[in-house]
Design a protein around this motif. Structure first.
Motif, PDB file in Angstrom:
ATOM      1  N   ALA A   9       0.786  -1.202  -0.004  1.00  0.00           N
ATOM      2  CA  ALA A   9       0.175  -0.077   0.008  1.00  0.00           C
ATOM      3  C   ALA A   9       0.715   1.073   0.114  1.00  0.00           C
ATOM      4  CB  ALA A   9      -1.002  -0.032   1.248  1.00  0.00           C
ATOM      5  N   GLY A  10       0.597   2.378  -0.779  1.00  0.00           N
ATOM      6  CA  GLY A  10       1.079   3.466  -0.903  1.00  0.00           C
ATOM      7  C   GLY A  10       1.204   4.112  -1.975  1.00  0.00           C
ATOM      8  N   GLY A  11       0.590   5.131  -2.532  1.00  0.00           N
ATOM      9  CA  GLY A  11       0.849   5.834  -3.725  1.00  0.00           C
ATOM     10  C   GLY A  11       0.369   5.025  -4.938  1.00  0.00           C
ATOM     11  N   ILE A  12      -0.252   3.911  -4.865  1.00  0.00           N
ATOM     12  CA  ILE A  12      -0.447   3.045  -6.162  1.00  0.00           C
ATOM     13  C   ILE A  12      -1.635   3.697  -6.924  1.00  0.00           C
ATOM     14  CG2 ILE A  12      -1.079   0.810  -7.110  1.00  0.00           C
ATOM     15  CD1 ILE A  12       0.545  -0.377  -4.562  1.00  0.00           C
ATOM     16  N   MET A  13      -1.573   3.926  -8.404  1.00  0.00           N
ATOM     17  CA  MET A  13      -2.741   4.500  -8.885  1.00  0.00           C
ATOM     18  C   MET A  13      -3.001   3.853 -10.345  1.00  0.00           C
ATOM     19  SD  MET A  13      -3.807   6.972  -6.861  1.00  0.00           S
ATOM     20  CE  MET A  13      -4.796   8.093  -7.811  1.00  0.00           C
TER      21      MET A  13
ATOM     22  N   VAL B 113     -11.570  -0.858 -11.102  1.00  0.00           N
ATOM     23  CA  VAL B 113     -11.101  -2.159 -10.789  1.00  0.00           C
ATOM     24  C   VAL B 113     -10.660  -2.873 -12.208  1.00  0.00           C
ATOM     25  CG1 VAL B 113     -11.421  -4.417  -9.906  1.00  0.00           C
ATOM     26  CG2 VAL B 113     -12.033  -2.516  -8.545  1.00  0.00           C
ATOM     27  N   GLU B 114     -11.713  -2.895 -13.078  1.00  0.00           N
ATOM     28  CA  GLU B 114     -11.549  -3.471 -14.473  1.00  0.00           C
ATOM     29  C   GLU B 114     -10.399  -2.785 -15.205  1.00  0.00           C
ATOM     30  OE1 GLU B 114     -15.359  -2.760 -16.370  1.00  0.00           O
ATOM     31  OE2 GLU B 114     -16.217  -4.325 -15.077  1.00  0.00           O
ATOM     32  N   VAL B 115     -10.138  -1.516 -15.248  1.00  0.00           N
ATOM     33  CA  VAL B 115      -9.212  -0.650 -15.974  1.00  0.00           C
ATOM     34  C   VAL B 115      -7.771  -1.285 -15.192  1.00  0.00           C
ATOM     35  CG1 VAL B 115      -8.187   1.602 -16.241  1.00  0.00           C
ATOM     36  CG2 VAL B 115     -10.495   0.892 -16.612  1.00  0.00           C
TER      37      VAL B 115
ATOM     38  N   HIS C 152      -1.849  11.488  -6.112  1.00  0.00           N
ATOM     39  CA  HIS C 152      -3.186  12.115  -6.349  1.00  0.00           C
ATOM     40  C   HIS C 152      -3.647  12.613  -7.686  1.00  0.00           C
ATOM     41  CE1 HIS C 152      -1.760  16.137  -5.788  1.00  0.00           C
ATOM     42  NE2 HIS C 152      -0.880  15.680  -5.032  1.00  0.00           N
ATOM     43  N   ARG C 153      -2.368  13.243  -8.071  1.00  0.00           N
ATOM     44  CA  ARG C 153      -2.664  13.793  -9.463  1.00  0.00           C
ATOM     45  C   ARG C 153      -3.010  12.885 -10.617  1.00  0.00           C
ATOM     46  NH1 ARG C 153      -0.522  19.184  -9.641  1.00  0.00           N
ATOM     47  NH2 ARG C 153      -1.883  19.312 -11.671  1.00  0.00           N
ATOM     48  N   MET C 154      -2.930  11.518 -10.201  1.00  0.00           N
ATOM     49  CA  MET C 154      -3.363  10.294 -11.473  1.00  0.00           C
ATOM     50  C   MET C 154      -4.542  10.019 -11.058  1.00  0.00           C
ATOM     51  SD  MET C 154       0.362   8.547 -10.905  1.00  0.00           S
ATOM     52  CE  MET C 154       0.046   7.598 -12.406  1.00  0.00           C
TER      53      MET C 154
ATOM     54  N   ALA D 259      -6.876   6.179  -5.126  1.00  0.00           N
ATOM     55  CA  ALA D 259      -7.265   5.969  -6.565  1.00  0.00           C
ATOM     56  C   ALA D 259      -8.732   6.009  -6.396  1.00  0.00           C
ATOM     57  CB  ALA D 259      -6.847   4.667  -7.255  1.00  0.00           C
ATOM     58  N   PHE D 260      -9.363   5.289  -5.345  1.00  0.00           N
ATOM     59  CA  PHE D 260     -10.760   5.043  -5.151  1.00  0.00           C
ATOM     60  C   PHE D 260     -11.608   6.262  -4.575  1.00  0.00           C
ATOM     61  CE2 PHE D 260      -9.341   0.560  -5.615  1.00  0.00           C
ATOM     62  CZ  PHE D 260     -10.157   0.190  -6.486  1.00  0.00           C
ATOM     63  N   LEU D 261     -10.812   7.069  -4.041  1.00  0.00           N
ATOM     64  CA  LEU D 261     -11.257   8.237  -3.375  1.00  0.00           C
ATOM     65  C   LEU D 261     -12.227   9.229  -4.272  1.00  0.00           C
ATOM     66  CD1 LEU D 261     -11.152   9.828  -0.501  1.00  0.00           C
ATOM     67  CD2 LEU D 261      -9.270  11.222  -1.490  1.00  0.00           C
ATOM     68  N   ALA D 262     -11.739   9.311  -5.770  1.00  0.00           N
ATOM     69  CA  ALA D 262     -12.518   9.930  -6.519  1.00  0.00           C
ATOM     70  C   ALA D 262     -13.575   9.495  -7.170  1.00  0.00           C
ATOM     71  CB  ALA D 262     -11.412  10.435  -7.725  1.00  0.00           C
ATOM     72  N   THR D 263     -14.081   8.130  -6.978  1.00  0.00           N
ATOM     73  CA  THR D 263     -15.114   7.468  -7.604  1.00  0.00           C
ATOM     74  C   THR D 263     -16.407   7.909  -7.211  1.00  0.00           C
ATOM     75  OG1 THR D 263     -15.105   5.866  -6.026  1.00  0.00           O
ATOM     76  CG2 THR D 263     -13.674   5.282  -7.911  1.00  0.00           C
ATOM     77  N   PRO D 264     -17.468   7.881  -7.920  1.00  0.00           N
ATOM     78  CA  PRO D 264     -18.851   8.399  -7.536  1.00  0.00           C
ATOM     79  C   PRO D 264     -19.165   7.676  -6.407  1.00  0.00           C
ATOM     80  CG  PRO D 264     -18.971   7.211  -9.489  1.00  0.00           C
ATOM     81  CD  PRO D 264     -17.495   7.507  -9.211  1.00  0.00           C
ATOM     82  N   GLU D 265     -18.907   6.524  -6.003  1.00  0.00           N
ATOM     83  CA  GLU D 265     -19.244   5.829  -5.013  1.00  0.00           C
ATOM     84  C   GLU D 265     -18.603   6.083  -3.432  1.00  0.00           C
ATOM     85  OE1 GLU D 265     -19.525   2.933  -8.452  1.00  0.00           O
ATOM     86  OE2 GLU D 265     -18.081   4.448  -7.838  1.00  0.00           O
TER      87      GLU D 265
END
Length: 358
Positions: A214-218, A337-339, A325-327, A239-245
């Motif tokens: 864990a750590g910075g993986i995007m 998850v699929e991508v 975060h910029r990614m 990476a999941f923070l920005a998702t609509p869910e």
């Protein structure tokens, strides 16, 4: 990866448990349904609040998921340092027209009550942050059919995790957003965190249990890198923070890719424990003076953070984020998850074609 873990989720992708209302059941369900491992965050919730979210999640998916629990803090901060910091924050309270919180609101986060719920109503996976549970706790969860993970930020901590009897260790690199899961919060260690790839390699040589990195993986290519370094799976939060869910505030999601927030820092400003967030006004002004006092400072600043969010002022919010975060990508969680799985496959195929993987 041990078969006990691989049987739970087909893609080596774990959604990090993000406390504070981010890891909603809808997010967890979407990740698990797509073949990853979704995680609820029990931190800062009551035992009943955790139980209700588990019930809701089970109505959304039949796939395996996890619940994260905070280990109680045994080290008490100097009350004088907390009082001095509270005096410094008086201007913030006046600005946001609110009162400061009570720093003595509790240290154990309802730990025993949450364990009782998780033993009476077992879930597939439980992870622990901020320390190592007792062997008795880990053994009881194992007998209940629960797979256990514990965060470590050094090889020494990973050995303690293995010795306590956990099934796997989460290797948290210094790049990670949110709170560092160090087992002891020592101010003299501030700034001495280890980068993820180095940490995975060190832990791989120190323990025999599986590692979740864990750590910075995007991106999927980064997942391929940590798997090649010896991890069995990768845990992603930002990476999941920005998702609509995600339950993150809209301003928090926007800030991830807003050029105004160019970098992150580890800070004690909001909680009294090192946590990585986007650099904003509050972090700049108060970070240098915040004492090592968790969860006292967390309780103290809670009303300020809520008031800032209500006022739409991101400069007063805790904008937790990892170094990548910029990614961040505005994709539904299941599609993300699929991508990631597609990118991982492409990266491994490319490495294999070059003879990098055999």
């Amino acid at each position: 990866m041990s078969s006990a873990l691989t049987d739970l989720f087909p893609h080596p992708i774990v959604q990090a448990p993000m406390a504070g209302g981010v890891s909603l059941p809808q997010l967890v369900a979407a990740v698990s349904e797509a073949g990853g491992l979704g995680f609820l965050a029990a931190g800062y919730k009551t035992a009943d609040g955790m139980y209700q979210e588990i019930k809701q999640l089970r109505g959304l998916t039949s796939r395996p998921f996890g619940v994260n629990v905070f280990v109680p803090q045994s080290e008490y901060a100097e009350s004088g340092a907390v009082e001095v910091y509270a005096h410094q924050l008086a201007g913030e309270a006046a600005w946001y027209e609110t009162e400061l919180g009570d720093p003595d609101s509790g240290r154990d986060d309802g730990y025993d009550a949450k364990l009782a719920v998780l033993l009476d109503n077992p879930v597939p996976v439980v992870s622990f942050h901020f320390g190592v549970p007792s062997r008795e706790v880990l053994d009881r969860l194992r007998r209940a059919g629960t797979y256990t993970l514990v965060t470590a930020t050094t090889a020494e901590e990973a050995r303690a995790v293995e010795q306590a009897g956990a099934d796997a260790v989460i290797a948290q690199g210094v790049e990670a957003g949110g709170h560092q899961g160090t087992h002891r919060d020592l101010a003299e260690n501030d700034g001495s965190g280890i980068g993820l790839l180095s940490l995975v390699a060190q832990i791989r040589e120190a323990v025999r249990i599986p590692i979740v990195a864990a750590g910075g993986i995007m991106r999927g290519g980064q997942i391929a890198a940590v798997l090649a370094a010896g991890a069995s799976a990768a845990q992603l939060g930002t990476a999941f923070l920005a998702t609509p869910e995600s339950g993150a505030h809209a301003l928090h999601k926007q800030a991830l890719t807003n050029p105004l927030y160019a970098r992150t820092e580890l800070t004690r400003a909001f909680s009294g424990r090192p946590a990585r967030g986007l650099v904003n006004r509050f972090l700049r002004e108060h970070g240098p003076y915040a004492p090592a006092a968790y969860p006292e400072i967390h309780h103290l600043t809670s009303p300020l953070r809520k008031a800032a969010a209500k006022a739409g002022d991101a400069q007063g919010m805790a904008l937790w984020a990892g170094q990548g975060h910029r990614m961040a990508r505005d994709l539904p969680a299941g599609r993300l998850v699929e991508v990631l799985a597609e990118e991982l496959h492409a990266a491994r195929t490319a490495l294999s074609a070059k003879g990098g993987l055999r």
